[in-house]
Scaffold this motif. Structure first.
Motif, PDB file in Angstrom:
ATOM      1  N   ARG A 175     -25.758 -61.784 -13.020  1.00 34.42           N
ATOM      2  CA  ARG A 175     -25.301 -62.744 -14.106  1.00 34.42           C
ATOM      3  C   ARG A 175     -26.385 -63.797 -14.434  1.00 34.42           C
ATOM      4  O   ARG A 175     -26.420 -64.122 -15.621  1.00 34.42           O
ATOM      5  N   ALA A 206     -28.695 -61.848 -16.706  1.00 31.22           N
ATOM      6  CA  ALA A 206     -27.904 -61.785 -17.839  1.00 31.22           C
ATOM      7  C   ALA A 206     -28.036 -62.836 -18.900  1.00 31.22           C
ATOM      8  O   ALA A 206     -28.262 -62.871 -20.237  1.00 31.22           O
ATOM      9  N   GLU A 218     -19.393 -55.269 -17.298  1.00 27.77           N
ATOM     10  CA  GLU A 218     -19.530 -56.423 -16.460  1.00 27.77           C
ATOM     11  C   GLU A 218     -20.044 -57.742 -17.302  1.00 27.77           C
ATOM     12  O   GLU A 218     -19.751 -58.969 -16.713  1.00 27.77           O
ATOM     13  N   ASN A 219     -20.667 -57.584 -18.376  1.00 28.91           N
ATOM     14  CA  ASN A 219     -21.220 -58.757 -19.290  1.00 28.91           C
ATOM     15  C   ASN A 219     -20.429 -59.399 -20.095  1.00 28.91           C
ATOM     16  O   ASN A 219     -20.772 -60.263 -20.681  1.00 28.91           O
ATOM     17  N   GLN A 239     -31.313 -52.419 -13.937  1.00 27.95           N
ATOM     18  CA  GLN A 239     -30.157 -52.555 -13.129  1.00 27.95           C
ATOM     19  C   GLN A 239     -30.425 -52.353 -11.722  1.00 27.95           C
ATOM     20  O   GLN A 239     -29.726 -53.042 -10.952  1.00 27.95           O
ATOM     21  N   GLN A 241     -26.367 -55.549 -23.943  1.00 28.24           N
ATOM     22  CA  GLN A 241     -25.767 -56.517 -23.069  1.00 28.24           C
ATOM     23  C   GLN A 241     -24.176 -56.300 -23.282  1.00 28.24           C
ATOM     24  O   GLN A 241     -23.553 -56.009 -22.230  1.00 28.24           O
ATOM     25  N   GLU A 262     -22.523 -53.035 -21.328  1.00 27.95           N
ATOM     26  CA  GLU A 262     -22.108 -53.306 -20.041  1.00 27.95           C
ATOM     27  C   GLU A 262     -20.682 -53.870 -19.702  1.00 27.95           C
ATOM     28  O   GLU A 262     -20.796 -55.255 -20.057  1.00 27.95           O
ATOM     29  N   THR A 288     -29.140 -55.638 -18.030  1.00 31.91           N
ATOM     30  CA  THR A 288     -29.001 -55.951 -16.702  1.00 31.91           C
ATOM     31  C   THR A 288     -27.491 -56.530 -16.407  1.00 31.91           C
ATOM     32  O   THR A 288     -26.809 -57.115 -17.277  1.00 31.91           O
ATOM     33  N   ARG A 289     -26.953 -56.511 -15.223  1.00 30.94           N
ATOM     34  CA  ARG A 289     -25.603 -56.735 -14.788  1.00 30.94           C
ATOM     35  C   ARG A 289     -25.638 -58.015 -13.903  1.00 30.94           C
ATOM     36  O   ARG A 289     -24.559 -58.360 -13.569  1.00 30.94           O
TER      37      ARG A 289
END
Length: 198
Positions: free
Chosen positions: A135, A138, A167-168, A99, A162, A165, A132-133
């Motif tokens: 895009r 991800a 954001e995902n 991240q 995934q 998070e 990971t955030r």
């Protein structure tokens, strides 16, 4: 947490959680100590994960990222050695490092995954990719979960990270709709039974 509180309330709650739990983690330390009871080892790992990935405490993340960078050779050593991170905190350390450091950490994790045969470490590496955030990364992680190099019993680690998070989640849902059958057929039988049929 995401559904019942807005951004302002969450920041207050996070600060309160840090004030309670961070001193406890710092007292335990970020490394296993000789003679640690199993309950102590488990508590350290759970506190580190909660504070770094749910509360996102900057100080805790800094220490875990330091361990993660050392493990991935991103601290100047140039060589990957996962034993440089505390084995109990490796999963959280790698997730935070991906991240924080983006593509270079993501690529190092993929490189290590290709040659690593230790089950627990492979799980941690997959969780790091999923966490990971970014895009683009991800999407790359989601697609990688369908690669034959990822064993059927392992993929849960990637997709669970995934979905953890916020954001995902929207992108993950759209990806799942587009790749449903490919995803479903790669799940272990006991997990596949919980999936709706198309």
């Amino acid at each position: 947490r995401e559904e019942l509180a807005d951004d302002t309330a969450r920041s207050v709650l996070d600060a309160y959680a840090s004030s309670i739990y961070k001193p406890r983690l710092e007292k335990l330390g970020y490394r296993r100590r000789e003679g640690d009871a199993s309950t102590t080892i488990a508590l350290r790992a759970r506190l580190a994960e909660f504070l770094s990935l749910t509360v996102r405490d900057a100080g805790v993340r800094k220490e875990l990222a330091r361990q993660g960078r050392a493990a991935l050779g991103l601290d100047g050593t140039g060589t990957i050695d996962l034993s440089r991170a505390d084995s109990d905190l490796l999963r959280s350390a790698l997730r935070v490092t991906v991240q924080e450091d983006g593509a270079r950490a993501f690529e190092a994790v993929q490189k290590e995954f290709a040659v690593n045969r230790d089950t627990a470490q492979r799980y941690a590496l997959l969780a790091a990719l999923g966490a990971t955030r970014d895009r683009t990364l991800a999407e790359k992680a989601r697609d990688f979960g369908l690669d034959p190099s990822v064993q059927i019993g392992e993929i849960y680690n990637l997709y669970d990270a995934q979905m953890n998070e916020p954001e995902n989640r929207a992108a993950m849902w759209q990806w799942l709709l587009a790749h449903y059958e490919a995803y479903r057929t790669r799940l272990p039988a006991f997990r596949r039974g919980n999936m709706p049929k198309t």
